[in-house]
Design a protein around this motif. Structure first.
Motif, PDB file in Angstrom:
ATOM      1  N   GLY A  38       0.780  -1.228   0.000  1.00 31.56           N
ATOM      2  CA  GLY A  38       0.000   0.000   0.000  1.00 31.56           C
ATOM      3  C   GLY A  38       0.810   1.275   0.000  1.00 31.56           C
ATOM      4  O   GLY A  38       0.246   2.370  -0.006  1.00 31.56           O
ATOM      5  N   ALA A  39       2.154   1.184  -0.021  1.00 38.19           N
ATOM      6  CA  ALA A  39       2.976   2.393   0.042  1.00 38.19           C
ATOM      7  C   ALA A  39       2.739   3.303  -1.157  1.00 38.19           C
ATOM      8  O   ALA A  39       2.627   4.522  -1.010  1.00 38.19           O
ATOM      9  N   MET A  40       2.656   2.716  -2.351  1.00 39.04           N
ATOM     10  CA  MET A  40       2.431   3.536  -3.540  1.00 39.04           C
ATOM     11  C   MET A  40       1.065   4.217  -3.468  1.00 39.04           C
ATOM     12  O   MET A  40       0.926   5.379  -3.846  1.00 39.04           O
ATOM     13  N   VAL A  41       0.073   3.512  -2.954  1.00 36.79           N
ATOM     14  CA  VAL A  41      -1.269   4.094  -2.836  1.00 36.79           C
ATOM     15  C   VAL A  41      -1.287   5.171  -1.756  1.00 36.79           C
ATOM     16  O   VAL A  41      -1.951   6.195  -1.913  1.00 36.79           O
ATOM     17  N   ALA A  42      -0.530   4.984  -0.687  1.00 36.51           N
ATOM     18  CA  ALA A  42      -0.458   6.008   0.366  1.00 36.51           C
ATOM     19  C   ALA A  42       0.152   7.291  -0.181  1.00 36.51           C
ATOM     20  O   ALA A  42      -0.324   8.401   0.112  1.00 36.51           O
ATOM     21  N   VAL A  43       1.191   7.173  -0.992  1.00 35.12           N
ATOM     22  CA  VAL A  43       1.809   8.339  -1.617  1.00 35.12           C
ATOM     23  C   VAL A  43       0.804   9.000  -2.556  1.00 35.12           C
ATOM     24  O   VAL A  43       0.614  10.219  -2.541  1.00 35.12           O
ATOM     25  N   LEU A  44       0.138   8.183  -3.350  1.00 33.45           N
ATOM     26  CA  LEU A  44      -0.859   8.712  -4.272  1.00 33.45           C
ATOM     27  C   LEU A  44      -1.984   9.422  -3.515  1.00 33.45           C
ATOM     28  O   LEU A  44      -2.415  10.509  -3.909  1.00 33.45           O
ATOM     29  N   ASN A  45      -2.427   8.845  -2.436  1.00 34.23           N
ATOM     30  CA  ASN A  45      -3.470   9.461  -1.616  1.00 34.23           C
ATOM     31  C   ASN A  45      -3.040  10.846  -1.141  1.00 34.23           C
ATOM     32  O   ASN A  45      -3.802  11.814  -1.218  1.00 34.23           O
TER      33      ASN A  45
END
Length: 145
Positions: A46-53
Motif C-alpha cells: 500500500g505504500a504507492m497508494v499512500a503516496v498517491l493518496n
C-alpha cells in the motif's frame, strides 16, 4: 487542471479502496513490466497508494503538491526510474482506475487523472534527476560569457 477536473478526480478517489487499487496497480504493472513490478514488491504493501493518496489530497495546493512530488522523486525507490518507467507506473495506475471505476471512468475523469499524473511524474522525475546530478544546472553568468 480545472476545478471541475479536480472535483471529479478527488470524488473518484474517495470511491476506491486502497487495497484494491494497490492490487490492481501491481497486476497491471506486472503485465507491462515484470521487472518494475518486482521492484515495487519491495515497498511496504500500500505504500504507492499512500503516496498517491497524499498527492491527490494536495492537488488544490500547488506549492505543497510540488514539494511532496519532489520529495518522493528523491526517494531511493524512485531515483533510478527513467522516464519510461514513470510512464509505465502512470499507465498501470490509469488502467487500474478504469477497471475499478467502470462506467464512472468518463473521458473527463480520464483527462483529469492524466493531467495530474503528468504533472506529478514530471516533478518527481526532475527531482530525481537533480538528486542524481543528471539534471543540468543553470550556467553561471561567468560561464555564459
Amino acid at each position: 487542471m480545472t476545478d471541475e477536473g479536480l472535483r471529479l478526480l478527488q470524488r473518484s478517489w474517495r470511491n476506491l479502496e486502497a487495497a484494491e487499487v494497490a492490487a490492481r496497480w501491481r497486476a497491471h504493472l506486472g503485465a507491462l513490466d515484470p521487472e518494475l513490478a518486482g521492484r515495487t514488491d519491495a515497498l511496504p504493501p500500500g505504500a504507492m497508494v499512500a503516496v498517491l493518496n497524499e498527492l491527490v489530497h494536495t492537488l488544490d495546493d500547488p506549492e505543497r503538491l510540488v514539494e511532496l512530488a519532489a520529495v518522493w522523486g528523491r526517494h531511493p525507490a524512485a531515483l533510478d526510474l527513467g522516464s519510461r518507467k514513470h510512464l509505465m507506473l502512470g499507465d498501470a495506475l490509469r488502467e487500474s482506475l478504469r477497471d475499478l471505476l467502470g462506467p464512472a471512468w468518463t473521458p473527463a475523469l480520464q483527462s483529469a487523472w492524466l493531467e495530474a499524473a503528468i504533472l506529478v511524474s514530471s516533478v518527481m522525475r526532475r527531482s530525481a534527476l537533480r538528486a542524481s546530478g543528471e539534471w543540468p544546472r543553470p550556467a553561471t553568468p561567468a560561464e555564459r560569457e
